[in-house]
Design a protein around this motif. Structure first.
Motif, PDB file in Angstrom:
ATOM      1  N   VAL A 291      33.285  35.129  30.987  1.00  0.00           N
ATOM      2  CA  VAL A 291      34.025  36.368  30.779  1.00  0.00           C
ATOM      3  C   VAL A 291      34.255  37.025  32.131  1.00  0.00           C
ATOM      4  CG1 VAL A 291      34.018  38.630  29.662  1.00  0.00           C
ATOM      5  CG2 VAL A 291      33.055  36.647  28.483  1.00  0.00           C
ATOM      6  N   HIS A 292      35.482  37.501  32.349  1.00  0.00           N
ATOM      7  CA  HIS A 292      35.856  38.166  33.591  1.00  0.00           C
ATOM      8  C   HIS A 292      36.412  39.545  33.244  1.00  0.00           C
ATOM      9  CE1 HIS A 292      35.541  34.317  35.803  1.00  0.00           C
ATOM     10  NE2 HIS A 292      36.026  33.798  34.681  1.00  0.00           N
ATOM     11  N   ALA A 293      35.820  40.582  33.844  1.00  0.00           N
ATOM     12  CA  ALA A 293      36.210  41.957  33.560  1.00  0.00           C
ATOM     13  C   ALA A 293      36.198  42.751  34.854  1.00  0.00           C
ATOM     14  CB  ALA A 293      35.269  42.589  32.536  1.00  0.00           C
ATOM     15  N   PRO A 294      36.933  43.848  34.932  1.00  0.00           N
ATOM     16  CA  PRO A 294      36.958  44.674  36.143  1.00  0.00           C
ATOM     17  C   PRO A 294      35.627  45.359  36.389  1.00  0.00           C
ATOM     18  CG  PRO A 294      38.162  45.744  34.382  1.00  0.00           C
ATOM     19  CD  PRO A 294      37.842  44.363  33.877  1.00  0.00           C
ATOM     20  N   GLN A 295      35.409  45.757  37.642  1.00  0.00           N
ATOM     21  CA  GLN A 295      34.127  46.323  38.049  1.00  0.00           C
ATOM     22  C   GLN A 295      34.266  47.739  38.595  1.00  0.00           C
ATOM     23  OE1 GLN A 295      31.124  44.558  37.665  1.00  0.00           O
ATOM     24  NE2 GLN A 295      32.438  43.158  36.548  1.00  0.00           N
ATOM     25  N   THR A 296      35.369  48.411  38.300  1.00  0.00           N
ATOM     26  CA  THR A 296      35.544  49.787  38.757  1.00  0.00           C
ATOM     27  C   THR A 296      35.609  50.722  37.561  1.00  0.00           C
ATOM     28  OG1 THR A 296      37.958  49.503  38.789  1.00  0.00           O
ATOM     29  CG2 THR A 296      36.760  49.080  40.838  1.00  0.00           C
ATOM     30  N   SER A 297      35.217  51.958  37.782  1.00  0.00           N
ATOM     31  CA  SER A 297      35.093  52.922  36.678  1.00  0.00           C
ATOM     32  C   SER A 297      36.437  53.409  36.166  1.00  0.00           C
ATOM     33  CB  SER A 297      34.251  54.118  37.143  1.00  0.00           C
ATOM     34  OG  SER A 297      34.842  54.720  38.283  1.00  0.00           O
ATOM     35  N   VAL A 298      37.526  53.270  36.935  1.00  0.00           N
ATOM     36  CA  VAL A 298      38.828  53.782  36.511  1.00  0.00           C
ATOM     37  C   VAL A 298      39.724  52.689  35.952  1.00  0.00           C
ATOM     38  CG1 VAL A 298      38.737  55.665  38.173  1.00  0.00           C
ATOM     39  CG2 VAL A 298      39.763  53.484  38.845  1.00  0.00           C
ATOM     40  N   ALA A 299      39.231  51.433  35.922  1.00  0.00           N
ATOM     41  CA  ALA A 299      40.067  50.325  35.463  1.00  0.00           C
ATOM     42  C   ALA A 299      40.242  50.370  33.952  1.00  0.00           C
ATOM     43  CB  ALA A 299      39.448  48.992  35.885  1.00  0.00           C
ATOM     44  N   SER A 345      40.638  41.302  39.700  1.00  0.00           N
ATOM     45  CA  SER A 345      40.742  42.274  40.787  1.00  0.00           C
ATOM     46  C   SER A 345      41.493  43.486  40.268  1.00  0.00           C
ATOM     47  CB  SER A 345      41.443  41.668  42.006  1.00  0.00           C
ATOM     48  OG  SER A 345      42.677  41.094  41.627  1.00  0.00           O
ATOM     49  N   THR A 346      41.289  44.606  40.930  1.00  0.00           N
ATOM     50  CA  THR A 346      41.889  45.865  40.476  1.00  0.00           C
ATOM     51  C   THR A 346      42.572  46.577  41.625  1.00  0.00           C
ATOM     52  OG1 THR A 346      39.821  47.067  40.862  1.00  0.00           O
ATOM     53  CG2 THR A 346      40.170  46.164  38.648  1.00  0.00           C
ATOM     54  N   GLU A 347      43.546  47.392  41.275  1.00  0.00           N
ATOM     55  CA  GLU A 347      44.194  48.301  42.211  1.00  0.00           C
ATOM     56  C   GLU A 347      44.456  49.593  41.450  1.00  0.00           C
ATOM     57  OE1 GLU A 347      47.530  47.995  45.708  1.00  0.00           O
ATOM     58  OE2 GLU A 347      47.931  47.003  43.801  1.00  0.00           O
ATOM     59  N   GLY A 348      43.595  50.578  41.658  1.00  0.00           N
ATOM     60  CA  GLY A 348      43.636  51.777  40.825  1.00  0.00           C
ATOM     61  C   GLY A 348      43.163  51.420  39.422  1.00  0.00           C
ATOM     62  N   SER A 349      43.956  51.785  38.425  1.00  0.00           N
ATOM     63  CA  SER A 349      43.617  51.443  37.039  1.00  0.00           C
ATOM     64  C   SER A 349      44.192  50.106  36.606  1.00  0.00           C
ATOM     65  CB  SER A 349      44.129  52.537  36.108  1.00  0.00           C
ATOM     66  OG  SER A 349      45.550  52.641  36.202  1.00  0.00           O
ATOM     67  N   THR A 350      45.037  49.493  37.440  1.00  0.00           N
ATOM     68  CA  THR A 350      45.686  48.227  37.095  1.00  0.00           C
ATOM     69  C   THR A 350      44.711  47.068  37.304  1.00  0.00           C
ATOM     70  OG1 THR A 350      47.809  49.125  37.824  1.00  0.00           O
ATOM     71  CG2 THR A 350      47.662  46.743  37.520  1.00  0.00           C
ATOM     72  N   VAL A 351      44.680  46.185  36.313  1.00  0.00           N
ATOM     73  CA  VAL A 351      43.799  45.023  36.350  1.00  0.00           C
ATOM     74  C   VAL A 351      44.650  43.771  36.502  1.00  0.00           C
ATOM     75  CG1 VAL A 351      42.039  43.696  35.129  1.00  0.00           C
ATOM     76  CG2 VAL A 351      42.100  46.185  34.904  1.00  0.00           C
ATOM     77  N   TYR A 352      44.290  42.926  37.475  1.00  0.00           N
ATOM     78  CA  TYR A 352      44.988  41.667  37.707  1.00  0.00           C
ATOM     79  C   TYR A 352      44.033  40.508  37.418  1.00  0.00           C
ATOM     80  CZ  TYR A 352      48.297  44.566  40.363  1.00  0.00           C
ATOM     81  OH  TYR A 352      49.185  45.517  40.756  1.00  0.00           O
ATOM     82  N   PHE A 353      44.621  39.427  36.884  1.00  0.00           N
ATOM     83  CA  PHE A 353      43.893  38.180  36.683  1.00  0.00           C
ATOM     84  C   PHE A 353      44.560  37.100  37.523  1.00  0.00           C
ATOM     85  CE2 PHE A 353      43.136  40.175  32.397  1.00  0.00           C
ATOM     86  CZ  PHE A 353      41.814  40.491  32.647  1.00  0.00           C
ATOM     87  N   THR A 354      43.752  36.388  38.300  1.00  0.00           N
ATOM     88  CA  THR A 354      44.251  35.307  39.153  1.00  0.00           C
ATOM     89  C   THR A 354      43.729  33.982  38.628  1.00  0.00           C
ATOM     90  OG1 THR A 354      44.235  36.781  41.061  1.00  0.00           O
ATOM     91  CG2 THR A 354      44.404  34.428  41.500  1.00  0.00           C
ATOM     92  N   ARG A 355      44.637  33.039  38.476  1.00  0.00           N
ATOM     93  CA  ARG A 355      44.272  31.702  37.984  1.00  0.00           C
ATOM     94  C   ARG A 355      44.437  30.701  39.121  1.00  0.00           C
ATOM     95  NH1 ARG A 355      46.772  29.019  32.446  1.00  0.00           N
ATOM     96  NH2 ARG A 355      45.177  27.404  32.177  1.00  0.00           N
TER      97      ARG A 355
END
Length: 988
Positions: A291-299, A345-355
């Motif tokens: 499982v892969h999930a963001p690690q920031t509080s605003v994501a 990975s995250t940028e602000g509240s946006t969550v990206y998934f890299t394959r």
């Protein structure tokens, strides 16, 4: 006319630009090489992180399986800083409780290993604070709830209890703690947007575990609620839980069953458990779910579930409704062949998934299935290190450049052990982290390009016509290589006369004239074999998987033996491989488990003089012998389960060896180590020439065996020198008041031995405690030399004997052995421990040997000259003129490690534990290679200087210029001198 000639000479020298730069340059960092390693990164403890709030660039932080914490510069892969947090040489797989977290918006990373939690400055690796929590740390979390930021730790205590502690992020002081004495198994501690949660496993009535979640008040640590989830049908151990979310605005828990058929999701703080059936389109069994999930509080509350089979992989993206706790599948990512890796990975509240796959890098947003970017992986990125086993795991960083353009950096961990960074499909750097954990190594001699001696020998054994045709063919082959030789000539000239950094054309793996070009074959505890080119800064030539290993297993290699370009590797489990040393091609493979009682193996010579590996059983007996293939008179010494040493004699036609002697230690005494003289240990002189021109004859015996023992009850260490043929004890010395918990490090070469032990006055008995102030506490280096007689020009008690036998030694009149050596010893107090020692090795043994030592406290390798530790140094007086001719000087009990002895210079050579050396074609120089748990280091050593080779400071261009200037000057002045002589004769 004289001034004109002088001006011509001065002008010639002025035109030589190299004279301006004729400075003697140190050979450091040119003749040596160093692989500064971290080990394989752990997927949950590796991430991109900005070292300060004002920093625009990120570093890669990782806590590896070797328990090395480090920061990597993503631009070039260099190490910014690193720390070895614990020794993993004997417990590499105990990394389940090793955790690493970063503080969002700060400049601190926090590590937790076993019972220690430490905070580090992210920029320079400086320790901010550390705390021993007197228990095993099971969970680590950074929380921003409450009055201040805090570090949450979940610590398992004795007696079935565990405690949750909140520590001050700046000082490490305890703010509050919550104790749980229910007997449950602690799992983790998490933080959400409004609460803290302690997760534990409660044993169910019949089988499995129920997940118990305890909500804690962020300010006081008091229990606000408690909830138990029905998970006993799926959760059978901690491994059943796939993910426990942290710092994502929500606290999320995901688990599954053994067959990976159902996925259970719970938003902590709610009782709702979402059950999802895992769809399998093919019949392939799922091997791994992550499982892969963001690690920031605003994501956003989005996460990805990655499914991996042996043939393919795919993923599903889920969105969590924070108000209800329900998780729903948003979209799925198509199945692709092979193994792949996903990262978040995250940028602000946006969550990206890299394959990441072997062929492509794909970027997606968590909100839509639309592909934001796709980049093919360039073949040059993997070059010759292509790994067909896929990708183990990855971490990524995504930066939006506007107008739909993105920059994606992914750090990939490959099964080969390489750590590779890909930026938009292009390779940036590769770190060979698979070199960490080397357990065995061996030198390989390279073939010669033109073996002229062999060719001439062939011609000499043929008739005249055949020899003539052979020579014609040989010259024709030389003519074919002539254009290639001419093409290399300019580079060779430029490199020789101008700068040594000018690259030479690739000449392949061929032996050079000085014997510096060799390769080293390595075996790692991950079950892989590698080869390094020591003449090309330790470049990896090939990397193959030798045996199949699980994550929990560790390959134990007994020995690597090289003969005729073929490396023979035998493992502790009975596995055996024959590998082509230059190419890595496996010639023979025998799986392990066929010989259950195999303990080790040793290399002996067969009847034709070639080495082969002989197996040794657990009880110390030898395995079966090939009849007629063992050299007659071979003696093998083994150690059995009872701690005794046995000598085995092997005849030419024997199929079983017979024990001829047994060495049994005293009661309470255990053998600590056994060392024999190296296989290549030539002796150039049978005696030592003294200052008064007399000779002190060395005691030279190829069959010497150095045995060290401990008697823990009496705090005694005993050193024996045995004759391995007869088993007779030639010399014994006893050291009292020794700390027997620390090992004795020893070596033996030629006619001398050296060993290090730790003297501790606290080991005295109570009645002798008054003398403790007279005893030095610390590490001592003892050096002993063996001679035939105490008096010069005498050959000892066997001087007049016509024959001597090691099998049947002759007793002397005083009860000892005739021919026993005379031993002179001296002890030195050294400033720190030595973890391994060895002696340099040269081709003929003419050059004086130096003692190579690994200093673990300094992470350094030193070379101690033999003159500094000569046991014949005069005590309590200055050396006489004759003794000074021998290089002796006044004895000092304290031996300081001089900076000029340090071969690793200012490098931090971390985790090395073994030294191997080999001679070169130059008598002055040895090649040295060091390996161990982490780093790799190699260098050249010239104990008494490079007397047979020109150094880097020698200006060849100046020499040529001087010769040319003298030739020109001679040509100009010769007619003048001749004319002057003729004129002088006419005037006479």
């Amino acid at each position: 006319m004289r001034s004109c000639a002088l001006s011509l000479v001065l002008l010639t020298f002025a035109l030589l630009p190299s004279l301006v730069f004729a400075v003697l340059a140190d050979e450091a960092y040119h003749t040596d090489y160093h692989h500064a390693l971290l080990g394989l990164p752990q997927p949950d403890n590796t991430f991109f992180y900005r070292p300060s709030a004002t920093s625009k660039a990120s570093l890669i932080y990782t806590l590896t399986e070797r328990l090395v914490l480090g920061a990597i510069n993503p631009k070039d892969g260099s190490i910014v800083w690193r720390h070895r947090l614990a020794d993993t040489s004997s417990r590499r797989n105990e990394t389940a409780g090793c955790l690493l977290k970063s503080i969002n918006g700060g400049n601190t990373v926090v590590s937790a290993i076993n019972n220690e939690v430490k905070a580090w400055d992210a920029a320079d690796g400086r320790l901010i604070w550390g705390r021993d929590l007197n228990g095993r740390i099971e969970g680590l979390e950074i929380t921003t709830l409450g009055a201040d930021k805090g570090v949450l730790v979940l610590v398992q205590q004795q007696g079935g209890k565990f405690v949750v502690q909140k520590l001050n992020v700046s000082t490490g002081e305890i703010i509050w703690e919550y104790w749980d004495e229910s007997g449950d198994i602690p799992y983790n501690v998490l933080s959400s947007a409004n609460a803290l949660y302690s997760i534990s496993l409660h044993s169910a009535l019949l089988q499995g575990y129920k997940v118990k979640i305890t909500a804690l008040d962020p300010g006081t640590g008091k229990v606000t609620s408690q909830n138990t989830l029905s998970s006993e049908s799926e959760v059978t151990s901690k491994r059943s839980i796939l993910y426990a979310g942290s710092n994502s605005g929500i606290a999320l828990l995901v688990w599954t069953d053994k067959a990976f058929k159902k996925l259970k999701i719970n938003l902590l703080g709610t009782k709702l458990v979402t059950s999802i059936n895992v769809a399998q389109e093919t019949g392939d069994l799922i091997e791994q779910v992550s499982v892969h999930a963001p690690q920031t509080s605003v994501a956003q509350a989005h996460f990805l579930v990655h499914y991996q089979t042996s043939e393919s992989h795919w993923a599903d993206v889920y969105h969590v409704d924070v108000s209800t706790g329900d998780a729903a599948r948003a979209y799925g990512l198509s199945r692709k062949p092979g193994k792949g890796a996903f990262s978040t990975s995250t940028e602000g509240s946006t969550v990206y998934f890299t394959r990441n796959t072997d062929f492509e890098v794909t970027l997606m947003s968590s909100t839509s299935i639309d592909i934001l970017g796709a980049w093919p992986v360039r073949p040059k990125g993997r070059s010759s290190l292509t790994d067909s086993e896929g990708i183990l795991h990855a971490v990524s960083e995504v930066v939006s450049r506007g107008k739909g353009n993105f920059a994606v950096r992914s750090a990939l961990t490959l099964p080969s052990g390489n750590w590779e960074l890909i930026r938009n499909g292009d390779n940036v750097w590769i770190r060979p982290e698979g070199l960490a954990g080397v357990v065995a190594a061996a030198w390989v001699e390279l073939p010669e390009e033109d073996d002229l001696a062999h060719e001439l020998e062939v011609e000499g054994h043929n008739n005249v016509f055949a020899a003539y045709m052979h020579r014609v063919n040989r010259h024709a082959k030389d003519l074919k290589r002539f254009p290639e030789w001419v093409g290399r000539l300019p580079s060779r000239v430029m490199r020789s006369f101008l700068r040594s950094d000018i690259p030479l054309p690739d000449q392949g793996l061929l032996r050079d004239g000085f014997g510096f070009h060799k390769i080293v074959v390595l075996a790692t505890d991950h079950g892989r074999l590698l080869a390094l080119d020591v003449a090309d800064q330790g470049k990896v030539l090939w990397n193959i998987k030798a045996v199949e290993m699980t994550v929990e297993q560790q390959w134990e290699v007994i020995e690597i033996e090289v003969a005729d370009g073929v490396a023979m590797i035998r493992g502790h489990g009975g596995e055996f491989l024959r590998v082509q040393a230059l190419t890595g091609k496996v010639l023979q493979y025998q799986p392990g488990g066929l010989i259950a009682s195999l303990e080790t193996s040793i290399s002996i010579l067969n009847a034709s003089g070639k080495p082969f590996l002989l197996s040794v059983n657990v009880d110390g007996s030898l395995g079966s012998l090939p009849a007629g293939k063992v050299r007659h008179g071979t003696t093998v010494v083994t150690q059995g389960e009872d701690g005794s040493l046995r000598g085995w004699s092997i005849g030419a036609k024997d199929t079983r060896a017979g024990a001829v002697w047994v060495f049994i230690p005293e009661a309470g005494e255990t053998i600590q180590s056994t060392k024999a003289r190296p296989v290549h240990d030539p002796v150039a002189s049978i005696g030592k020439a003294l200052g008064d021109r007399s000779v002190l004859y060395k005691y030279l015996n190829r069959n010497l065996l150095l045995v060290t023992t401990f008697t823990p009850a009496l705090s005694i260490a005993t050193v024996y020198i045995l004759d391995s043929i007869s088993g007779e004890v030639l010399y014994t010395t006893i050291h009292s008041r020794i700390d027997t918990s620390r090992p004795i490090i020893s070596t033996i070469s030629e006619n001398w031995i050296a060993y290090v032990l730790f003297s501790d006055p606290a080991a005295l008995k109570e009645e002798d405690s008054s003398a403790s102030h007279m005893l030095p506490k610390g590490y001592q280096l003892i050096v002993s030399e063996l001679y035939e007689s105490q008096r010069p020009n005498e050959r000892g008690s066997l001087d007049s004997s016509s024959h001597f036998s090691s099998i049947y030694p002759t007793a002397s009149e005083n009860g000892g052995l005739m021919g026993a050596p005379y031993v002179v010893s001296q002890a030195y107090i050294i400033p720190g421990p030595i973890s391994q020692m060895s002696a340099t090795s040269t081709r003929q043994g003419i050059t004086s040997r130096s003692l190579l030592c690994i200093l673990p406290s300094l992470n350094a390798l030193i070379s101690i000259p033999r003159t500094a530790i000569d046991p014949r140094r005069p005590v309590d007086r200055d050396a006489t003129a004759a003794e000074m001719e021998e290089g002796l000087f006044r004895y000092n009990a304290v031996l300081d490690f001089e900076p000029k002895w340090i071969l690793s210079h200012n490098r931090e050579v971390m985790g090395i534990s073994h030294i191997i050396s080999t001679p070169t074609h130059l008598e002055s120089t040895s090649l040295v290679f060091c390996y161990g748990e982490i780093d790799i280091f190699g260098t050249r050593v010239a104990p008494i200087g490079g007397f047979d080779i020109l150094g880097k400071g020698f200006n060849k261009l100046q020499l040529i210029g001087t010769v040319v200037a003298l030739a020109i000057g001679t040509g100009v002045l010769a007619p003048m001198v001749r004319k002057k002589q003729i004129d002088a004769r006419w005037k006479a």
